[in-house]
Design a protein around this motif. Structure first.
Motif, PDB file in Angstrom:
ATOM      1  N   ILE A  55     -19.899  -2.470 -30.033  1.00  0.00           N
ATOM      2  CA  ILE A  55     -21.454  -2.592 -30.370  1.00  0.00           C
ATOM      3  C   ILE A  55     -22.409  -1.432 -30.522  1.00  0.00           C
ATOM      4  O   ILE A  55     -22.822  -1.437 -31.542  1.00  0.00           O
ATOM      5  CB  ILE A  55     -22.077  -3.283 -29.007  1.00  0.00           C
ATOM      6  CG1 ILE A  55     -21.219  -4.771 -28.723  1.00  0.00           C
ATOM      7  CG2 ILE A  55     -23.498  -3.881 -29.407  1.00  0.00           C
ATOM      8  CD1 ILE A  55     -21.608  -5.281 -27.342  1.00  0.00           C
ATOM      9  N   GLN A  59     -21.435  -0.427 -34.073  1.00  0.00           N
ATOM     10  CA  GLN A  59     -22.055  -1.269 -35.166  1.00  0.00           C
ATOM     11  C   GLN A  59     -23.416  -0.838 -35.271  1.00  0.00           C
ATOM     12  O   GLN A  59     -23.999  -0.849 -36.242  1.00  0.00           O
ATOM     13  CB  GLN A  59     -21.875  -2.536 -34.808  1.00  0.00           C
ATOM     14  CG  GLN A  59     -22.574  -3.445 -35.668  1.00  0.00           C
ATOM     15  CD  GLN A  59     -21.806  -4.572 -35.990  1.00  0.00           C
ATOM     16  OE1 GLN A  59     -20.563  -4.897 -35.963  1.00  0.00           O
ATOM     17  NE2 GLN A  59     -22.591  -5.712 -36.529  1.00  0.00           N
ATOM     18  N   TYR A  60     -24.168  -0.660 -34.200  1.00  0.00           N
ATOM     19  CA  TYR A  60     -25.620  -0.608 -34.475  1.00  0.00           C
ATOM     20  C   TYR A  60     -26.195   0.787 -34.447  1.00  0.00           C
ATOM     21  O   TYR A  60     -27.430   0.804 -34.972  1.00  0.00           O
ATOM     22  CB  TYR A  60     -26.095  -1.546 -33.221  1.00  0.00           C
ATOM     23  CG  TYR A  60     -26.116  -2.848 -33.346  1.00  0.00           C
ATOM     24  CD1 TYR A  60     -26.809  -3.850 -34.331  1.00  0.00           C
ATOM     25  CD2 TYR A  60     -25.061  -3.682 -32.543  1.00  0.00           C
ATOM     26  CE1 TYR A  60     -26.681  -4.918 -34.216  1.00  0.00           C
ATOM     27  CE2 TYR A  60     -24.935  -5.023 -32.668  1.00  0.00           C
ATOM     28  CZ  TYR A  60     -25.830  -5.814 -33.420  1.00  0.00           C
ATOM     29  OH  TYR A  60     -25.632  -6.884 -33.692  1.00  0.00           O
ATOM     30  N   HIS A  81     -26.437  -6.450 -22.341  1.00  0.00           N
ATOM     31  CA  HIS A  81     -25.321  -7.108 -22.421  1.00  0.00           C
ATOM     32  C   HIS A  81     -25.764  -8.527 -23.030  1.00  0.00           C
ATOM     33  O   HIS A  81     -24.796  -9.467 -22.924  1.00  0.00           O
ATOM     34  CB  HIS A  81     -24.772  -7.255 -20.868  1.00  0.00           C
ATOM     35  CG  HIS A  81     -26.082  -7.501 -20.024  1.00  0.00           C
ATOM     36  ND1 HIS A  81     -27.314  -6.695 -19.878  1.00  0.00           N
ATOM     37  CD2 HIS A  81     -26.319  -8.463 -19.120  1.00  0.00           C
ATOM     38  CE1 HIS A  81     -28.313  -7.267 -19.115  1.00  0.00           C
ATOM     39  NE2 HIS A  81     -27.626  -8.488 -18.497  1.00  0.00           N
ATOM     40  N   LYS A 126     -29.191  -7.629 -28.911  1.00  0.00           N
ATOM     41  CA  LYS A 126     -28.745  -6.709 -29.927  1.00  0.00           C
ATOM     42  C   LYS A 126     -29.590  -5.646 -29.312  1.00  0.00           C
ATOM     43  O   LYS A 126     -30.674  -5.566 -28.704  1.00  0.00           O
ATOM     44  CB  LYS A 126     -29.011  -7.106 -31.531  1.00  0.00           C
ATOM     45  CG  LYS A 126     -28.231  -8.228 -31.889  1.00  0.00           C
ATOM     46  CD  LYS A 126     -28.782  -8.454 -33.121  1.00  0.00           C
ATOM     47  CE  LYS A 126     -29.663  -9.533 -33.287  1.00  0.00           C
ATOM     48  NZ  LYS A 126     -30.289  -9.822 -34.559  1.00  0.00           N
ATOM     49  N   VAL A 175     -18.870 -11.891 -24.922  1.00  0.00           N
ATOM     50  CA  VAL A 175     -20.258 -11.301 -24.784  1.00  0.00           C
ATOM     51  C   VAL A 175     -20.228 -10.528 -26.297  1.00  0.00           C
ATOM     52  O   VAL A 175     -21.369 -10.411 -27.044  1.00  0.00           O
ATOM     53  CB  VAL A 175     -20.270 -10.399 -23.753  1.00  0.00           C
ATOM     54  CG1 VAL A 175     -21.412  -9.577 -23.945  1.00  0.00           C
ATOM     55  CG2 VAL A 175     -20.344 -11.112 -22.528  1.00  0.00           C
ATOM     56  N   ARG A 176     -19.261  -9.691 -26.702  1.00  0.00           N
ATOM     57  CA  ARG A 176     -19.088  -9.111 -27.834  1.00  0.00           C
ATOM     58  C   ARG A 176     -19.433  -9.494 -29.101  1.00  0.00           C
ATOM     59  O   ARG A 176     -20.468  -9.359 -30.142  1.00  0.00           O
ATOM     60  CB  ARG A 176     -17.873  -8.171 -28.045  1.00  0.00           C
ATOM     61  CG  ARG A 176     -17.833  -6.663 -27.564  1.00  0.00           C
ATOM     62  CD  ARG A 176     -16.496  -5.969 -28.022  1.00  0.00           C
ATOM     63  NE  ARG A 176     -15.452  -6.660 -27.644  1.00  0.00           N
ATOM     64  CZ  ARG A 176     -14.682  -6.957 -26.588  1.00  0.00           C
ATOM     65  NH1 ARG A 176     -15.373  -6.256 -25.619  1.00  0.00           N
ATOM     66  NH2 ARG A 176     -13.687  -7.673 -26.108  1.00  0.00           N
ATOM     67  N   ILE A 235     -23.084 -10.770 -29.611  1.00  0.00           N
ATOM     68  CA  ILE A 235     -24.168  -9.688 -29.890  1.00  0.00           C
ATOM     69  C   ILE A 235     -23.572  -9.180 -31.158  1.00  0.00           C
ATOM     70  O   ILE A 235     -24.618  -8.992 -32.024  1.00  0.00           O
ATOM     71  CB  ILE A 235     -23.774  -8.615 -28.809  1.00  0.00           C
ATOM     72  CG1 ILE A 235     -24.286  -8.899 -27.664  1.00  0.00           C
ATOM     73  CG2 ILE A 235     -24.706  -7.425 -29.362  1.00  0.00           C
ATOM     74  CD1 ILE A 235     -24.305  -7.843 -26.460  1.00  0.00           C
ATOM     75  N   LEU A 236     -22.505  -9.096 -31.526  1.00  0.00           N
ATOM     76  CA  LEU A 236     -22.117  -8.521 -32.859  1.00  0.00           C
ATOM     77  C   LEU A 236     -22.225  -9.795 -33.980  1.00  0.00           C
ATOM     78  O   LEU A 236     -22.642  -9.464 -35.260  1.00  0.00           O
ATOM     79  CB  LEU A 236     -20.536  -8.181 -32.806  1.00  0.00           C
ATOM     80  CG  LEU A 236     -20.215  -6.911 -32.118  1.00  0.00           C
ATOM     81  CD1 LEU A 236     -18.653  -6.813 -32.029  1.00  0.00           C
ATOM     82  CD2 LEU A 236     -20.786  -5.603 -32.751  1.00  0.00           C
ATOM     83  N   THR A 265     -24.350 -12.126 -34.176  1.00  0.00           N
ATOM     84  CA  THR A 265     -26.017 -12.329 -34.415  1.00  0.00           C
ATOM     85  C   THR A 265     -26.625 -11.324 -34.931  1.00  0.00           C
ATOM     86  O   THR A 265     -27.798 -10.832 -35.024  1.00  0.00           O
ATOM     87  CB  THR A 265     -26.942 -12.622 -33.021  1.00  0.00           C
ATOM     88  OG1 THR A 265     -26.342 -11.537 -32.083  1.00  0.00           O
ATOM     89  CG2 THR A 265     -26.318 -13.996 -32.502  1.00  0.00           C
ATOM     90  N   ALA A 266     -25.785 -10.390 -35.723  1.00  0.00           N
ATOM     91  CA  ALA A 266     -26.235  -9.280 -36.390  1.00  0.00           C
ATOM     92  C   ALA A 266     -26.890  -9.409 -37.713  1.00  0.00           C
ATOM     93  O   ALA A 266     -26.819  -8.635 -38.488  1.00  0.00           O
ATOM     94  CB  ALA A 266     -25.123  -8.063 -36.694  1.00  0.00           C
ATOM     95  N   ALA A 267     -27.169 -10.715 -38.168  1.00  0.00           N
ATOM     96  CA  ALA A 267     -27.342 -11.297 -39.275  1.00  0.00           C
ATOM     97  C   ALA A 267     -28.770 -10.316 -39.836  1.00  0.00           C
ATOM     98  O   ALA A 267     -29.563 -10.571 -38.967  1.00  0.00           O
ATOM     99  CB  ALA A 267     -27.675 -12.581 -39.490  1.00  0.00           C
ATOM    100  N   LYS A 292     -25.505  -3.050 -42.823  1.00  0.00           N
ATOM    101  CA  LYS A 292     -25.289  -1.666 -41.921  1.00  0.00           C
ATOM    102  C   LYS A 292     -23.663  -1.763 -41.684  1.00  0.00           C
ATOM    103  O   LYS A 292     -22.889  -0.607 -41.754  1.00  0.00           O
ATOM    104  CB  LYS A 292     -26.274  -1.678 -41.027  1.00  0.00           C
ATOM    105  CG  LYS A 292     -25.990  -0.245 -40.360  1.00  0.00           C
ATOM    106  CD  LYS A 292     -27.054  -0.031 -39.175  1.00  0.00           C
ATOM    107  CE  LYS A 292     -26.734   0.921 -38.258  1.00  0.00           C
ATOM    108  NZ  LYS A 292     -27.489   0.953 -36.998  1.00  0.00           N
ATOM    109  N   ALA A 293     -23.489  -2.685 -40.960  1.00  0.00           N
ATOM    110  CA  ALA A 293     -22.262  -2.730 -40.492  1.00  0.00           C
ATOM    111  C   ALA A 293     -21.021  -2.650 -41.380  1.00  0.00           C
ATOM    112  O   ALA A 293     -19.983  -1.954 -41.124  1.00  0.00           O
ATOM    113  CB  ALA A 293     -21.869  -4.013 -39.564  1.00  0.00           C
TER     114      ALA A 293
END
Lengths: 251, 146
Positions: A55, A58-59, A159, A162, B46-47, B50-51, B53-55, B71-72
């Motif tokens: 995570i 990625q961010y 957790h 984002k 969980v990952r 979170i990952l 919903t990165a739109a 970006k990803a």
């Protein structure tokens, strides 16, 4: 195993070179080939971190991430002989270097810690489950829970959100992680402060559930015992269904 | 006196700091937020949540015919090009698969801290997944398996 001083020195030189890339002469080594070793070591390092912190990777902006990783790689002398623990040293390193503030990533420490905790719980040594338990949850008993768990406190809800969405939501967040007995998978639950207090006290195995509820009444200024009991039993039943609560400890 | 008792009750607990803050102690009794909890699922869930919903909102703003790069995605390309895992081979494509693997099964395969180069031995992967104690705790990776 004892090494000859010269061998030890040569190894140290090689390690230093892998870290910082400063040219050195190593006995018997072909200088043109050394960069390949450095590249191999660094990529192994980098990959381990990207895998442990997907995570964050990625961010966080690539340049910042690379700087953090490279600085860690070149200046931190990892002390743990187990490679899988290295990312934990990265978490500590970033905290010590205050990267969260430096790079304006207030959630950084929480995010890295949260991602690392999964590894830590997954890899934790097996802990013996309590043997003498009844599967019913009794008010007058101590409650037995899956011993392979941890609760951590976070300032940002990394957790659930984002990371950059979590920035404006600073507060007190409590995260329960436990390892499933059958599958070894790590399960996550976000807890309110009251439930975090409850689980902490239950896992300490010092008080009966009734005693803990009395403490909660007092501590949180709750005046409706029945309501508290209903909510707590519902919570514990759900955790039981998920394999965290095991039942009551028999005296 | 009252406060002293409270302090004793929470001494050494994780919630101590939060409870000692004025705002928490004066939190509304019986407030429903005190009884909130969410089962977030396994680490992979969980990952993924979170990952995935990165739109990026930038996707919507792409001009006609213009290729958007999140970006990803650009990061992935940057990270994997030239030098693959363990520094060996693995150039160009296929990082979609690798990324998914990372996101979904961090705990199963990658926690040993060492990458995986070369082959894609399904048998070996299954073995890894089911017996972490055998392979994952050793701290050694697996390179070049075919």
């Amino acid at each position: 195993m004892l090494l000859k001083t010269e061998t030890y020195n040569q190894q140290n030189k090689f390690v230093e070179y892998c870290r910082n890339g400063k040219e050195i002469s190593i006995l018997g080594a072909v200088p043109e080939r050394l960069p390949h070793y450095r590249r191999l070591v660094f990529n192994g390092f980098k990959d381990a971190l990207e895998t442990t912190f997907p995570i964050a990777f990625q961010y966080i902006d690539s340049k910042i991430w690379d700087e953090m990783v490279y600085t860690f790689f070149s200046s931190h002398k990892c002390s743990d002989p187990q490679v899988w623990r290295m990312p934990n040293e990265f978490v500590d390193f970033c905290e010590a270097e205050n990267y969260g503030e430096k790079f304006t990533l207030p959630f950084l420490n929480d995010l890295l810690r949260f991602e690392w905790m999964e590894v830590e719980v997954y890899m934790m040594e097996d802990i013996e489950y309590p043997a003498n338990i009844s599967t019913t949850i009794l008010l007058q008993s101590k409650i037995a829970v899956n011993p392979e768990h941890k609760i951590i406190k976070l300032e940002y809800p990394v957790h659930m959100e984002k990371p950059f969405d979590a920035v404006d939501k600073k507060g007190n967040y409590f995260l329960l992680l436990f390892r499933e007995k059958e599958t070894g998978r790590v399960q996550f639950s976000n807890l309110s402060i009251l439930f975090a207090f409850l689980i902490e006290n239950i896992s300490a195995e010092e008080k009966t559930l009734e005693e803990i509820l009395n403490d909660i009444l007092y501590l949180f200024g709750i005046n409706d015992l029945k309501m508290l009991q209903t909510k707590v039993f519902k919570f514990l039943d759900e955790l039981k269904a998920r394999g965290f609560v095991l039942g009551s400890l028999k005296i | 006196m009252k406060n002293e008792k409270k302090v004793n009750l929470i001494k050494g607990t994780l919630v101590a700091g939060a409870l000692l803050s004025v705002s928490a102690l004066s939190a509304m009794p019986n407030s429903s937020s005190l009884f909130e909890y969410n089962a977030l699922g396994s680490g992979a869930e969980v990952r993924t949540e979170i990952l995935h919903t990165a739109a990026s909102p930038f996707n919507l703003e792409a001009k006609c015919g213009e290729k958007t790069t999140t970006k990803a995605e650009s990061k992935k390309a940057e990270a994997k090009c030239g030098e693959g895992k363990c520094g060996e081979g693995k150039c160009g494509g296929k990082d979609e698969k690798a990324k998914t693997k990372k996101a979904e099964s961090k705990s199963k395969e990658m926690k040993c801290g060492e990458g995986k180069c070369g082959g894609k031995d399904k048998k070996a992967e299954a073995k890894k997944a089911e017996s972490k104690s055998k392979e994952m705790k050793c701290g050694e990776g697996k390179c070049g398996v075919e």
